[in-house]
Motif scaffolding. Structure first.
Motif, PDB file in Angstrom:
ATOM      1  N   ARG A 143       0.837  -1.213   0.000  1.00 57.13           N
ATOM      2  CA  ARG A 143       0.000   0.000   0.000  1.00 57.13           C
ATOM      3  C   ARG A 143       0.868   1.258   0.000  1.00 57.13           C
ATOM      4  O   ARG A 143       0.509   2.277  -0.618  1.00 57.13           O
ATOM      5  CB  ARG A 143      -0.923   0.009   1.224  1.00 57.13           C
ATOM      6  N   ASP A 144       2.020   1.212   0.674  1.00 57.40           N
ATOM      7  CA  ASP A 144       2.926   2.361   0.666  1.00 57.40           C
ATOM      8  C   ASP A 144       3.412   2.687  -0.736  1.00 57.40           C
ATOM      9  O   ASP A 144       3.659   3.851  -1.057  1.00 57.40           O
ATOM     10  CB  ASP A 144       4.162   2.071   1.541  1.00 57.40           C
ATOM     11  N   MET A 145       3.532   1.675  -1.577  1.00 60.13           N
ATOM     12  CA  MET A 145       4.252   1.832  -2.835  1.00 60.13           C
ATOM     13  C   MET A 145       3.403   1.742  -4.092  1.00 60.13           C
ATOM     14  O   MET A 145       3.818   2.198  -5.152  1.00 60.13           O
ATOM     15  CB  MET A 145       5.366   0.773  -2.903  1.00 60.13           C
ATOM     16  N   PHE A 146       2.202   1.141  -3.999  1.00 56.96           N
ATOM     17  CA  PHE A 146       1.403   0.914  -5.198  1.00 56.96           C
ATOM     18  C   PHE A 146      -0.059   1.285  -4.967  1.00 56.96           C
ATOM     19  O   PHE A 146      -0.535   1.274  -3.835  1.00 56.96           O
ATOM     20  CB  PHE A 146       1.485  -0.559  -5.641  1.00 56.96           C
ATOM     21  N   ASP A 147      -0.784   1.556  -6.062  1.00 55.48           N
ATOM     22  CA  ASP A 147      -2.204   1.883  -6.010  1.00 55.48           C
ATOM     23  C   ASP A 147      -2.964   1.108  -7.082  1.00 55.48           C
ATOM     24  O   ASP A 147      -2.385   0.680  -8.087  1.00 55.48           O
ATOM     25  CB  ASP A 147      -2.434   3.381  -6.252  1.00 55.48           C
ATOM     26  N   GLY A 148      -4.279   0.961  -6.877  1.00 56.39           N
ATOM     27  CA  GLY A 148      -5.182   0.501  -7.914  1.00 56.39           C
ATOM     28  C   GLY A 148      -4.791  -0.796  -8.590  1.00 56.39           C
ATOM     29  O   GLY A 148      -4.447  -1.789  -7.949  1.00 56.39           O
ATOM     30  N   ILE A 352      -7.547  -2.687   0.994  1.00 52.39           N
ATOM     31  CA  ILE A 352      -6.391  -1.881   1.388  1.00 52.39           C
ATOM     32  C   ILE A 352      -6.344  -0.557   0.620  1.00 52.39           C
ATOM     33  O   ILE A 352      -6.042   0.492   1.189  1.00 52.39           O
ATOM     34  CB  ILE A 352      -5.085  -2.668   1.180  1.00 52.39           C
ATOM     35  N   SER A 353      -6.649  -0.582  -0.672  1.00 52.11           N
ATOM     36  CA  SER A 353      -6.552   0.629  -1.483  1.00 52.11           C
ATOM     37  C   SER A 353      -7.638   1.643  -1.157  1.00 52.11           C
ATOM     38  O   SER A 353      -7.544   2.804  -1.558  1.00 52.11           O
ATOM     39  CB  SER A 353      -6.617   0.280  -2.980  1.00 52.11           C
ATOM     40  N   SER A 354      -8.657   1.234  -0.427  1.00 57.16           N
ATOM     41  CA  SER A 354      -9.710   2.174  -0.056  1.00 57.16           C
ATOM     42  C   SER A 354      -9.295   3.094   1.078  1.00 57.16           C
ATOM     43  O   SER A 354     -10.015   4.048   1.404  1.00 57.16           O
ATOM     44  CB  SER A 354     -10.975   1.400   0.353  1.00 57.16           C
TER      45      SER A 354
END
Length: 425
Positions: A143-148, A352-354
């Motif tokens: 989550r720190d490094m990537f999205d979507g 997690i991305s939410s």
């Protein structure tokens, strides 16, 4: 033990530039490191599965008591994630991770020295608490490094590495039993954990910069967790993931006894069946990675749920008609595991991305704790038979129930989320 300040600057990984396309070699190395961390937990649960009958005989305990060692490590991982996740939000990812892996290594060696089922259960609980660090912090680092879609694709690649552990675990365990007692399995597990600690120490920098860290007292933490539980964007996919995991873990915890006692296969035969089915899980995650960007995350998740539930229905039909055999069950369970391979990375990504990166550790902790609590708790229902041991019928029934609940929760949360989005618009 080094602190997070002694590792490469956190901003190198967590800065906006870190979310730009990364070199393939860098991503591959990160997958290897995080995969090693997330694989130790599955290895801890699967390596000794072929030895269940031998452990029960050696410790003079019923098989149902030895099965509680699985429940103990699952409960430990559930509670450990609730503690370690917020710690990583406050202190960074690296230090809690190193401490957790170190304790996991020590408890692995301690399992080889137990002389009673009660001591075995207690140590497995502590091992689960420590092992929670690898699972919860790995998700937070992603989550720190990537999205979507990038996060969903990374989670799929990550499962390619971590999925080798449940596939190779029973095979390795079955082969080790040919040359030594069951205690050797935990010596090997301790050695693997020590290796993973070295990989973390030398290969994983800090990913959460100091200015993004969030120290919370008990009251604030409870408020954060309550907010997560009340957010349908988070709790919907989290419960879907947890119930799907309970479906899979029912199979994991019961099939060692079922295959050897009801189907008459050997420990090595069970290991082979388990490995084939785990290939289904890995195949599902990699097909998922190939479809990301072409099919929406929610639709892939739905496809996985329906496919897995259909396969469980076939397992139930084979059981009811007396047609269950090592070949037919392996084929049906392969399809179930393929479906689960679509569910896990997409449900994890949606949950997690939410949430913002500042609470990624807490969000990851809640995802993992519910996953292991429901997985360990609901799977134990398969053992509530007249004999006190899981049967093929009870295993099928629990898997069907948890699969249906997972599908119902996903559909209900998706409809509720859409309704709220329309109201907000």
């Amino acid at each position: 033990m080094t602190s997070s300040t002694s590792s490469p600057p956190a901003t190198d990984l967590a800065s906006p530039q870190a979310r730009q396309p990364r070199p393939r070699r860098s991503v591959a190395l990160l997958v290897l490191v995080l995969g090693t961390l997330t694989a130790t937990g599955p290895l801890a649960t699967d390596l000794y599965l072929p030895a269940f009958p031998q452990i029960a005989a050696d410790l003079g305990a019923p098989e149902s008591r030895i099965q509680l060692t699985l429940t103990a490590i699952m409960v430990g991982m559930a509670l450990g994630q609730l503690a370690i996740g917020p710690m990583s939000d406050a202190w960074g990812r690296r230090v809690p991770l190193l401490v957790g892996v170190a304790v996991f290594t020590l408890t692995s060696f301690a399992c080889a020295l137990v002389t009673s089922a009660e001591a075995f259960i207690a140590i497995r609980f502590l091992q689960g608490v420590a092992g929670a660090a690898g699972a919860v912090i790995s998700r937070a680092i992603v989550r720190d490094m990537f999205d979507g879609d990038t996060a969903a694709r990374f989670f799929s690649r990550l499962m390619l590495v971590s999925g080798l552990a449940p596939m190779l675990g029973p095979i390795l365990g079955g082969q080790l039993l040919l040359v030594g007692p069951w205690q050797m399995l935990f010596v090997v597990l301790g050695a693997v954990s020590a290796l993973s600690m070295a990989v973390v120490f030398f290969g994983l920098p800090e990913s959460l910069p100091v200015h993004q860290r969030r120290r919370q007292g008990p009251k604030a933490l409870l408020g954060t967790l309550a907010g997560l539980l009340g957010d349908v964007r988070f709790i919907g996919p989290t419960l879907t993931l947890s119930l799907s995991f309970a479906m899979m873990f029912t199979y994991i915890s019961a099939f060692s006894f079922v295959s050897q006692n009801e189907l008459g296969v050997s420990a090595q035969g069970y290991s082979l069946m388990f490995a084939v089915n785990t290939i289904g899980l890995i195949a599902g995650t990699q097909v998922n990675a190939a479809l990301i960007g072409k099919v929406t995350t929610s639709r892939l998740l739905l496809f996985g749920l329906v496919g897995a539930l259909g396969a469980v229905a076939v397992v139930g039909a084979l059981t009811a008609t007396g047609l269950a055999s090592p070949v037919t069950l392996t084929a049906a369970l392969f399809v179930m595991m393929f479906g689960v391979g679509l569910v896990f990375p997409n449900a994890t990504t949606l949950a997690i991305s939410s949430q913002p990166a500042a609470v990624a550790g807490s969000a990851s902790a809640l995802v993992g704790s519910l996953q292991f609590a429901l997985g360990g708790g609901l799977s134990s229902l398969a053992g509530l038979t007249s004999t006190g041991e899981a049967s093929l019928a009870s295993m099928s029934a629990v898997m069907a129930g948890t699969g249906l609940l997972a599908l119902a929760v996903f559909v209900a949360s998706a409809l509720l989320g859409r309704r709220k989005a329309r109201a907000t618009a």
